[in-house]
Design a protein around this motif. Structure first.
Motif, PDB file in Angstrom:
ATOM      1  N   MET A  49      -5.199 -10.249  12.303  1.00 15.97           N
ATOM      2  CA  MET A  49      -6.410  -9.852  13.011  1.00 15.97           C
ATOM      3  C   MET A  49      -7.512  -9.501  12.017  1.00 15.97           C
ATOM      4  SD  MET A  49      -5.142  -7.395  16.160  1.00 15.97           S
ATOM      5  CE  MET A  49      -4.689  -6.053  15.041  1.00 15.97           C
ATOM      6  N   LYS A  50      -8.744  -9.690  12.441  1.00 19.78           N
ATOM      7  CA  LYS A  50      -9.895  -9.265  11.657  1.00 19.78           C
ATOM      8  C   LYS A  50     -10.422  -7.962  12.262  1.00 19.78           C
ATOM      9  CE  LYS A  50     -14.350 -10.955   9.884  1.00 19.78           C
ATOM     10  NZ  LYS A  50     -15.306 -12.094   9.924  1.00 19.78           N
ATOM     11  N   ILE A  51     -10.450  -6.898  11.457  1.00 18.01           N
ATOM     12  CA  ILE A  51     -10.749  -5.547  11.942  1.00 18.01           C
ATOM     13  C   ILE A  51     -12.039  -5.046  11.305  1.00 18.01           C
ATOM     14  CG2 ILE A  51      -9.901  -3.175  12.065  1.00 18.01           C
ATOM     15  CD1 ILE A  51      -7.052  -4.323  11.721  1.00 18.01           C
ATOM     16  N   LEU A  52     -12.892  -4.423  12.119  1.00 14.07           N
ATOM     17  CA  LEU A  52     -14.080  -3.755  11.607  1.00 14.07           C
ATOM     18  C   LEU A  52     -13.868  -2.248  11.695  1.00 14.07           C
ATOM     19  CD1 LEU A  52     -16.993  -3.685  10.552  1.00 14.07           C
ATOM     20  CD2 LEU A  52     -17.772  -3.841  12.928  1.00 14.07           C
ATOM     21  N   ALA A  53     -13.876  -1.563  10.541  1.00 12.74           N
ATOM     22  CA  ALA A  53     -13.729  -0.108  10.488  1.00 12.74           C
ATOM     23  C   ALA A  53     -15.091   0.512  10.202  1.00 12.74           C
ATOM     24  CB  ALA A  53     -12.733   0.294   9.412  1.00 12.74           C
ATOM     25  N   VAL A  54     -15.439   1.546  10.985  1.00 11.87           N
ATOM     26  CA  VAL A  54     -16.740   2.197  10.845  1.00 11.87           C
ATOM     27  C   VAL A  54     -16.517   3.691  10.643  1.00 11.87           C
ATOM     28  CG1 VAL A  54     -19.039   2.486  11.838  1.00 11.87           C
ATOM     29  CG2 VAL A  54     -17.653   0.487  12.466  1.00 11.87           C
ATOM     30  N   ASP A  55     -16.908   4.199   9.464  1.00 14.75           N
ATOM     31  CA  ASP A  55     -16.722   5.620   9.145  1.00 14.75           C
ATOM     32  C   ASP A  55     -17.702   5.981   8.033  1.00 14.75           C
ATOM     33  OD1 ASP A  55     -15.626   8.204   8.271  1.00 14.75           O
ATOM     34  OD2 ASP A  55     -13.851   7.628   9.428  1.00 14.75           O
ATOM     35  N   ASP A  56     -18.314   7.162   8.155  1.00 16.85           N
ATOM     36  CA  ASP A  56     -19.270   7.575   7.120  1.00 16.85           C
ATOM     37  C   ASP A  56     -18.573   8.216   5.925  1.00 16.85           C
ATOM     38  OD1 ASP A  56     -18.567   9.807   8.724  1.00 16.85           O
ATOM     39  OD2 ASP A  56     -20.318  10.908   8.003  1.00 16.85           O
ATOM     40  N   ASP A  57     -17.264   8.381   6.012  1.00 15.42           N
ATOM     41  CA  ASP A  57     -16.501   8.971   4.913  1.00 15.42           C
ATOM     42  C   ASP A  57     -15.920   7.850   4.045  1.00 15.42           C
ATOM     43  OD1 ASP A  57     -14.739  10.241   3.208  1.00 15.42           O
ATOM     44  OD2 ASP A  57     -13.976  11.630   4.728  1.00 15.42           O
ATOM     45  N   PRO A  58     -16.405   7.675   2.803  1.00 12.89           N
ATOM     46  CA  PRO A  58     -15.903   6.576   1.957  1.00 12.89           C
ATOM     47  C   PRO A  58     -14.430   6.726   1.614  1.00 12.89           C
ATOM     48  CG  PRO A  58     -17.347   8.049   0.709  1.00 12.89           C
ATOM     49  CD  PRO A  58     -17.471   8.446   2.144  1.00 12.89           C
ATOM     50  N   ILE A  59     -13.934   7.959   1.615  1.00 15.21           N
ATOM     51  CA  ILE A  59     -12.512   8.168   1.317  1.00 15.21           C
ATOM     52  C   ILE A  59     -11.646   7.578   2.426  1.00 15.21           C
ATOM     53  CG2 ILE A  59     -10.722   9.911   0.973  1.00 15.21           C
ATOM     54  CD1 ILE A  59     -12.821  11.683  -0.333  1.00 15.21           C
ATOM     55  N   ILE A  60     -12.069   7.800   3.675  1.00 13.17           N
ATOM     56  CA  ILE A  60     -11.326   7.238   4.808  1.00 13.17           C
ATOM     57  C   ILE A  60     -11.356   5.721   4.756  1.00 13.17           C
ATOM     58  CG2 ILE A  60     -11.275   7.001   7.324  1.00 13.17           C
ATOM     59  CD1 ILE A  60     -10.224   9.658   6.403  1.00 13.17           C
ATOM     60  N   LEU A  61     -12.513   5.142   4.471  1.00 16.41           N
ATOM     61  CA  LEU A  61     -12.616   3.688   4.383  1.00 16.41           C
ATOM     62  C   LEU A  61     -11.731   3.141   3.263  1.00 16.41           C
ATOM     63  CD1 LEU A  61     -16.437   3.071   4.968  1.00 16.41           C
ATOM     64  CD2 LEU A  61     -14.550   2.714   6.582  1.00 16.41           C
ATOM     65  N   GLU A  62     -11.711   3.839   2.118  1.00 20.94           N
ATOM     66  CA  GLU A  62     -10.869   3.403   1.006  1.00 20.94           C
ATOM     67  C   GLU A  62      -9.394   3.487   1.386  1.00 20.94           C
ATOM     68  OE1 GLU A  62      -9.969   4.598  -3.674  1.00 20.94           O
ATOM     69  OE2 GLU A  62     -11.683   5.491  -2.622  1.00 20.94           O
ATOM     70  N   LEU A  63      -9.046   4.565   2.100  1.00 22.48           N
ATOM     71  CA  LEU A  63      -7.670   4.740   2.547  1.00 22.48           C
ATOM     72  C   LEU A  63      -7.270   3.624   3.510  1.00 22.48           C
ATOM     73  CD1 LEU A  63      -5.249   6.755   2.401  1.00 22.48           C
ATOM     74  CD2 LEU A  63      -6.205   7.851   4.439  1.00 22.48           C
ATOM     75  N   LEU A  64      -8.165   3.310   4.441  1.00 23.28           N
ATOM     76  CA  LEU A  64      -7.886   2.245   5.400  1.00 23.28           C
ATOM     77  C   LEU A  64      -7.759   0.895   4.696  1.00 23.28           C
ATOM     78  CD1 LEU A  64     -10.265   3.229   8.361  1.00 23.28           C
ATOM     79  CD2 LEU A  64      -7.765   3.282   8.362  1.00 23.28           C
ATOM     80  N   ALA A  65      -8.640   0.645   3.737  1.00 13.76           N
ATOM     81  CA  ALA A  65      -8.591  -0.618   3.002  1.00 13.76           C
ATOM     82  C   ALA A  65      -7.261  -0.769   2.270  1.00 13.76           C
ATOM     83  CB  ALA A  65      -9.755  -0.688   2.021  1.00 13.76           C
ATOM     84  N   HIS A  66      -6.808   0.307   1.636  1.00 12.27           N
ATOM     85  CA  HIS A  66      -5.526   0.273   0.924  1.00 12.27           C
ATOM     86  C   HIS A  66      -4.385   0.040   1.907  1.00 12.27           C
ATOM     87  CE1 HIS A  66      -2.473   1.189  -2.066  1.00 12.27           C
ATOM     88  NE2 HIS A  66      -1.942   2.059  -1.214  1.00 12.27           N
ATOM     89  N   PHE A  67      -4.442   0.715   3.034  1.00  8.36           N
ATOM     90  CA  PHE A  67      -3.391   0.584   4.048  1.00  8.36           C
ATOM     91  C   PHE A  67      -3.335  -0.841   4.595  1.00  8.36           C
ATOM     92  CE2 PHE A  67      -2.997   0.486   8.747  1.00  8.36           C
ATOM     93  CZ  PHE A  67      -1.623   0.612   8.835  1.00  8.36           C
TER      94      PHE A  67
END
Length: 327
Positions: free
Chosen positions: A1-19
């Motif tokens: 699947m292609k997922i779009l994640a939206v969050d103003d916290d770069p740490i959360i985005l980095e965590l999601l990207a790693h996951f």
């Protein structure tokens, strides 16, 4: 699947990207605010994204409003939206699901929990793709079949759109489970079932049947009014509702009100013949003190109660007819 994640916290985005990169085979696209997300959606082909992960608290437009905007786009009217947020208060949960959220995960979240939620989304996505394939196959075999409305299985939940407080059944189940993790005090579940639903399903085209469900849903929603409730179509002509604020509905009065409005509403099939749908209301079941393991049993009981009410009504009609023959 292609997922779009939206969050103003770069740490959360980095965590999601790693996951996403290490634990799944999905592709992740990231945005830091709602405006960036909308721009990203617009610059990609319609329907490019198969899932959205949205934070709630962000500068400018919040995640709940963003979910509502996504739902107005034809390509994403039923695409799964998962809220990933630190906001665990019930008001936020209610608002998110009412805006179109499919699921709700509170921070800090376990990656294995998120993986499980995404697996459910992936299965739903695969099922939708399979249904689409069957639709195109059916239309190829029968070019005269109405386009735009998929064949509808009588017993399957159907997504109905643009009706106040009505949400998809998958989202409804997730909403109930989310409430069970918090506070179900004051919550009540009940259901309405359309009489003669099998006959309607057998004699109507998919578009006519879908229109019937939509018309009845609108009447139920209008009858319940502006109170705090969510409703979903669960299949077999049954609509399940859950209310808050300690309201204990009078189901007999509600059923009469729905049927009175239906009687005043002129509904027609494609041949111009008037149809007169009516509903039976089941019992109201309180959800207080229910655990996550038993709350869905209570929802099922509300569903069954409405269908049993239809069966009792049919038996009463048969008995009255037989008495008329022998009287």
């Amino acid at each position: 699947m292609k997922i779009l994640a939206v969050d103003d916290d770069p740490i959360i985005l980095e965590l999601l990207a790693h996951f996403i990169e290490t634990m799944t085979e999905h592709k992740l696209v990231m945005a830091s605010c709602a405006d960036d997300a909308i721009e990203t959606i617009k610059t990609n082909a319609p329907g490019s994204f198969d899932c959205f992960l949205l934070d709630i608290q962000m500068p400018g437009t919040d995640g709940i409003a963003l979910a509502g905007q996504i739902r107005t786009m034809d390509a994403y009217v039923d695409t799964p939206i998962l809220m990933l947020t630190a906001m665990s208060e019930k008001d936020y949960i209610d608002a998110a699901f009412a805006a179109g959220a499919t699921d709700y995960v509170t921070k800090p979240f376990e990656m294995f929990e998120l993986k499980a939620r995404l697996a459910l989304v992936e299965r739903a996505f695969a099922a939708r793709e399979a249904r689409t394939t069957k639709i195109f196959a059916a239309q190829k075999l029968n070019p005269s079949q109405e386009t735009g409305t998929a064949p509808i299985d009588l017993f399957d939940p159907v997504a109905l759109y643009e009706i106040d407080n009505l949400i998809d059944f998958m989202a409804f189940e997730n909403y109930i489970r989310q409430l069970s993790r918090n506070d179900l005090f004051g919550s009540t579940a009940f259901a309405f079932t359309i009489r003669d639903i099998a006959q309607y399903h057998a004699t109507m085209s998919p578009f006519e049947f879908y229109s019937l469900l939509t018309d009845v849903a609108e009447v139920i929603s209008d009858t319940l009014g502006d109170g705090q409730f969510l409703m979903s179509y669960a299949g077999n002509g049954t609509f399940i509702c859950i209310t808050e604020s300690g309201w204990q509905p009078d189901m007999k009065a509600l059923g009469l009100s729905v049927n009175l409005t239906l009687a005043k509403t002129e509904l027609f099939d494609n041949q111009g013949q008037q149809i007169e749908p009516r509903v039976c209301a089941g019992e109201a079941i309180r959800l207080m003190w229910k655990t996550s393991a038993t709350v869905m049993d209570a929802i099922s009981a509300a569903h069954a109660s409405a269908e049993e009410s239809v069966a009792a009504h049919e038996d009463a009609q048969k008995n009255a007819w037989q008495i008329g023959l022998t009287g």
